[in-house]
Motif scaffolding. Structure first.
Motif, PDB file in Angstrom:
ATOM      1  N   SER A 135      52.292  38.746  37.497  1.00 47.93           N
ATOM      2  CA  SER A 135      51.908  39.989  36.818  1.00 47.93           C
ATOM      3  C   SER A 135      51.253  40.941  37.814  1.00 47.93           C
ATOM      4  CB  SER A 135      50.990  39.693  35.622  1.00 47.93           C
ATOM      5  OG  SER A 135      49.858  38.933  36.010  1.00 47.93           O
ATOM      6  N   TYR A 136      49.953  41.186  37.670  1.00 45.81           N
ATOM      7  CA  TYR A 136      49.323  42.271  38.425  1.00 45.81           C
ATOM      8  C   TYR A 136      49.261  42.046  39.929  1.00 45.81           C
ATOM      9  CZ  TYR A 136      45.141  39.292  37.682  1.00 45.81           C
ATOM     10  OH  TYR A 136      44.258  38.244  37.612  1.00 45.81           O
ATOM     11  N   ALA A 137      49.415  40.811  40.398  1.00 42.45           N
ATOM     12  CA  ALA A 137      49.360  40.563  41.842  1.00 42.45           C
ATOM     13  C   ALA A 137      50.597  41.077  42.568  1.00 42.45           C
ATOM     14  CB  ALA A 137      49.181  39.073  42.111  1.00 42.45           C
ATOM     15  N   MET A 138      51.685  41.266  41.848  1.00 40.96           N
ATOM     16  CA  MET A 138      52.918  41.718  42.487  1.00 40.96           C
ATOM     17  C   MET A 138      53.359  43.098  42.013  1.00 40.96           C
ATOM     18  SD  MET A 138      53.991  39.788  44.835  1.00 40.96           S
ATOM     19  CE  MET A 138      53.558  38.200  45.517  1.00 40.96           C
ATOM     20  N   LEU A 139      52.439  43.868  41.448  1.00 41.79           N
ATOM     21  CA  LEU A 139      52.774  45.195  40.935  1.00 41.79           C
ATOM     22  C   LEU A 139      52.059  46.314  41.691  1.00 41.79           C
ATOM     23  CD1 LEU A 139      52.738  44.456  37.081  1.00 41.79           C
ATOM     24  CD2 LEU A 139      54.733  44.754  38.561  1.00 41.79           C
ATOM     25  N   GLY A 140      51.553  46.017  42.872  1.00 43.75           N
ATOM     26  CA  GLY A 140      50.812  47.010  43.629  1.00 43.75           C
ATOM     27  C   GLY A 140      51.702  48.074  44.261  1.00 43.75           C
ATOM     28  N   ASP A 141      51.096  49.212  44.561  1.00 45.41           N
ATOM     29  CA  ASP A 141      51.786  50.227  45.358  1.00 45.41           C
ATOM     30  C   ASP A 141      51.896  49.747  46.804  1.00 45.41           C
ATOM     31  OD1 ASP A 141      51.951  52.116  43.195  1.00 45.41           O
ATOM     32  OD2 ASP A 141      49.806  52.470  43.472  1.00 45.41           O
ATOM     33  N   LEU A 142      50.933  48.920  47.202  1.00 48.55           N
ATOM     34  CA  LEU A 142      50.919  48.325  48.536  1.00 48.55           C
ATOM     35  C   LEU A 142      50.401  46.899  48.409  1.00 48.55           C
ATOM     36  CD1 LEU A 142      51.195  48.877  51.676  1.00 48.55           C
ATOM     37  CD2 LEU A 142      48.733  49.312  51.635  1.00 48.55           C
ATOM     38  N   HIS A 143      51.103  45.963  49.077  1.00 41.21           N
ATOM     39  CA  HIS A 143      50.679  44.565  49.058  1.00 41.21           C
ATOM     40  C   HIS A 143      50.229  44.156  50.456  1.00 41.21           C
ATOM     41  CE1 HIS A 143      53.314  44.584  45.434  1.00 41.21           C
ATOM     42  NE2 HIS A 143      52.285  43.908  44.958  1.00 41.21           N
ATOM     43  N   ILE A 144      48.948  43.833  50.564  1.00 40.52           N
ATOM     44  CA  ILE A 144      48.370  43.347  51.811  1.00 40.52           C
ATOM     45  C   ILE A 144      48.015  41.880  51.599  1.00 40.52           C
ATOM     46  CG2 ILE A 144      46.465  43.604  53.458  1.00 40.52           C
ATOM     47  CD1 ILE A 144      46.235  46.524  52.555  1.00 40.52           C
ATOM     48  N   SER A 145      48.186  41.063  52.615  1.00 41.54           N
ATOM     49  CA  SER A 145      47.807  39.659  52.492  1.00 41.54           C
ATOM     50  C   SER A 145      47.002  39.212  53.696  1.00 41.54           C
ATOM     51  CB  SER A 145      49.057  38.773  52.363  1.00 41.54           C
ATOM     52  OG  SER A 145      48.679  37.413  52.263  1.00 41.54           O
ATOM     53  N   GLU A 146      46.156  38.222  53.480  1.00 38.26           N
ATOM     54  CA  GLU A 146      45.455  37.587  54.592  1.00 38.26           C
ATOM     55  C   GLU A 146      46.374  36.550  55.230  1.00 38.26           C
ATOM     56  OE1 GLU A 146      40.770  37.967  53.475  1.00 38.26           O
ATOM     57  OE2 GLU A 146      41.768  36.101  52.918  1.00 38.26           O
ATOM     58  N   PRO A 147      46.201  36.272  56.520  1.00 37.88           N
ATOM     59  CA  PRO A 147      47.073  35.312  57.207  1.00 37.88           C
ATOM     60  C   PRO A 147      47.037  33.928  56.554  1.00 37.88           C
ATOM     61  CG  PRO A 147      45.760  36.551  58.789  1.00 37.88           C
ATOM     62  CD  PRO A 147      45.226  36.894  57.436  1.00 37.88           C
ATOM     63  N   GLY A 148      48.219  33.347  56.434  1.00 35.29           N
ATOM     64  CA  GLY A 148      48.323  31.973  55.953  1.00 35.29           C
ATOM     65  C   GLY A 148      48.121  31.774  54.471  1.00 35.29           C
ATOM     66  N   ALA A 149      47.904  32.839  53.707  1.00 33.85           N
ATOM     67  CA  ALA A 149      47.656  32.702  52.272  1.00 33.85           C
ATOM     68  C   ALA A 149      48.890  32.136  51.572  1.00 33.85           C
ATOM     69  CB  ALA A 149      47.291  34.053  51.673  1.00 33.85           C
ATOM     70  N   MET A 150      48.655  31.231  50.620  1.00 34.01           N
ATOM     71  CA  MET A 150      49.745  30.693  49.823  1.00 34.01           C
ATOM     72  C   MET A 150      49.963  31.598  48.623  1.00 34.01           C
ATOM     73  SD  MET A 150      50.280  26.985  47.996  1.00 34.01           S
ATOM     74  CE  MET A 150      49.280  27.339  46.560  1.00 34.01           C
ATOM     75  N   ILE A 151      51.191  32.092  48.478  1.00 33.01           N
ATOM     76  CA  ILE A 151      51.518  33.044  47.412  1.00 33.01           C
ATOM     77  C   ILE A 151      52.819  32.582  46.750  1.00 33.01           C
ATOM     78  CG2 ILE A 151      51.983  35.463  46.863  1.00 33.01           C
ATOM     79  CD1 ILE A 151      50.716  36.027  49.757  1.00 33.01           C
ATOM     80  N   GLY A 152      52.795  32.433  45.448  1.00 35.22           N
ATOM     81  CA  GLY A 152      54.011  32.014  44.755  1.00 35.22           C
ATOM     82  C   GLY A 152      53.753  31.845  43.276  1.00 35.22           C
ATOM     83  N   PHE A 153      54.748  31.356  42.559  1.00 35.30           N
ATOM     84  CA  PHE A 153      54.575  31.079  41.135  1.00 35.30           C
ATOM     85  C   PHE A 153      54.360  29.581  40.931  1.00 35.30           C
ATOM     86  CE2 PHE A 153      56.214  30.180  36.829  1.00 35.30           C
ATOM     87  CZ  PHE A 153      55.279  30.906  36.118  1.00 35.30           C
ATOM     88  N   ALA A 154      55.403  28.803  41.057  1.00 39.56           N
ATOM     89  CA  ALA A 154      55.268  27.343  40.977  1.00 39.56           C
ATOM     90  C   ALA A 154      55.047  26.780  42.375  1.00 39.56           C
ATOM     91  CB  ALA A 154      56.530  26.744  40.357  1.00 39.56           C
TER      92      ALA A 154
END
Length: 290
Positions: A211-230
């Motif tokens: 939902s809101y984590a993937m609806l940004g105008d810009l997506h910035i991430s910290e190095p090595g962060a785990m991002i996914g659904f399952a």
């Protein structure tokens, strides 16, 4: 005998086996296993000085490091029904909430504040993974919406730092309802022409990433962060294929177009300040002219 057991023995034990160091003096890196002096670890913004591993950060430290001069005002968040389903597994949900509040000192897994980043007045929401895995329940949904409303009120950009295992199972369908509710709040920001920026931190998964984590105008991430659904293991068992080694990492998602920037934590404030100044520049100049 009682006097010797209850008084003399404990005194002798204390003298012969003194506790040289407090429990929280050192931090062991989860990635490389190196021992780091706790004060130095915190001063380095919870980044390992040996392997550069980005550990999880409590909301207060996040706010202190992001806002100019560490100055900000917390926004009061709406209260919600504490245990709407009277849920119980091995423990009552109300007991789990009480334990999380005692451990973190926070009411729930989100905090919202307003202050300046690079001179730009900004509303920032932070999810607290230390509070029940940053799980999204009604309180998190209401907190997100309160942050969006504040941004609309003061005509400021809205930034969220996500860290979550997903929807809170103890609230069932009520937690899943926060997905469309937060989506509507994001659309209101878009209609008002206000930037919505997502900073993905480790981990961002489940209903939050959907939902809101993937609806940004810009997506910035910290190095090595785990991002996914399952999780990776669940996906491999479902499709019966081996996934790439770096699958679901911030760097992998950047290579595949789902993350715009991977930014080191030490550079995050400066990068956000530059982006916010650029996105709000025209609005600021127009306001000055008026």
């Amino acid at each position: 005998m009682s006097w010797l057991t209850n008084y003399v023995k404990p005194k002798l034990r204390k003298v012969l086996n003194p506790k040289d160091t407090p429990d929280n003096l050192w931090h062991k890196c989860k990635n490389c296993g190196q021992m780091i002096f706790q004060k130095e670890f915190i001063a380095n913004q919870y980044v390992c000085a040996h392997c550069d591993h980005h550990d999880r950060v409590p909301p207060k430290d996040r706010f202190d490091n992001l806002f100019d001069n560490g100055t900000y005002d917390l926004i009061a968040l709406p209260s919600v029904n504490q245990d709407p389903l009277k849920f119980r597994d091995t423990k009552r949900y109300s007991e789990r909430l009480k334990a999380a509040r005692n451990t973190t000192g926070d009411e729930d897994a989100i905090k919202v504040a307003v202050g300046k980043i690079g001179g730009v007045t900004t509303v920032v929401a932070i999810q607290n993974f230390f509070f029940m895995g940053g799980s999204m329940g009604m309180a998190v949904g209401e907190g997100f919406i309160a942050g969006a409303k504040e941004a609309l009120k003061i005509k400021a950009p809205f930034v969220i730092l996500t860290a979550s295992g997903g929807a809170r199972m103890q609230e069932g369908i009520l937690s899943l309802m926060q997905m469309p509710r937060t989506t509507v709040a994001i659309q209101m920001l878009r209609d008002a022409g206000l930037p919505y920026i997502v900073v993905l931190t480790d981990p961002t998964t489940g209903g939050v990433s959907a939902s809101y984590a993937m609806l940004g105008d810009l997506h910035i991430s910290e190095p090595g962060a785990m991002i996914g659904f399952a999780g990776k293991r669940v996906i491999e068992q479902t499709i019966r294929e081996k996934l790439p080694e770096r699958f679901q990492t911030a760097e992998y998602l950047q290579e595949h177009g789902m993350v715009d920037l991977v930014v080191h934590r030490h550079e995050l404030k400066e990068k956000l300040g530059s982006v916010l100044a650029m996105l709000m520049g025209g609005r600021t100049r127009k306001k000055a002219a008026e």
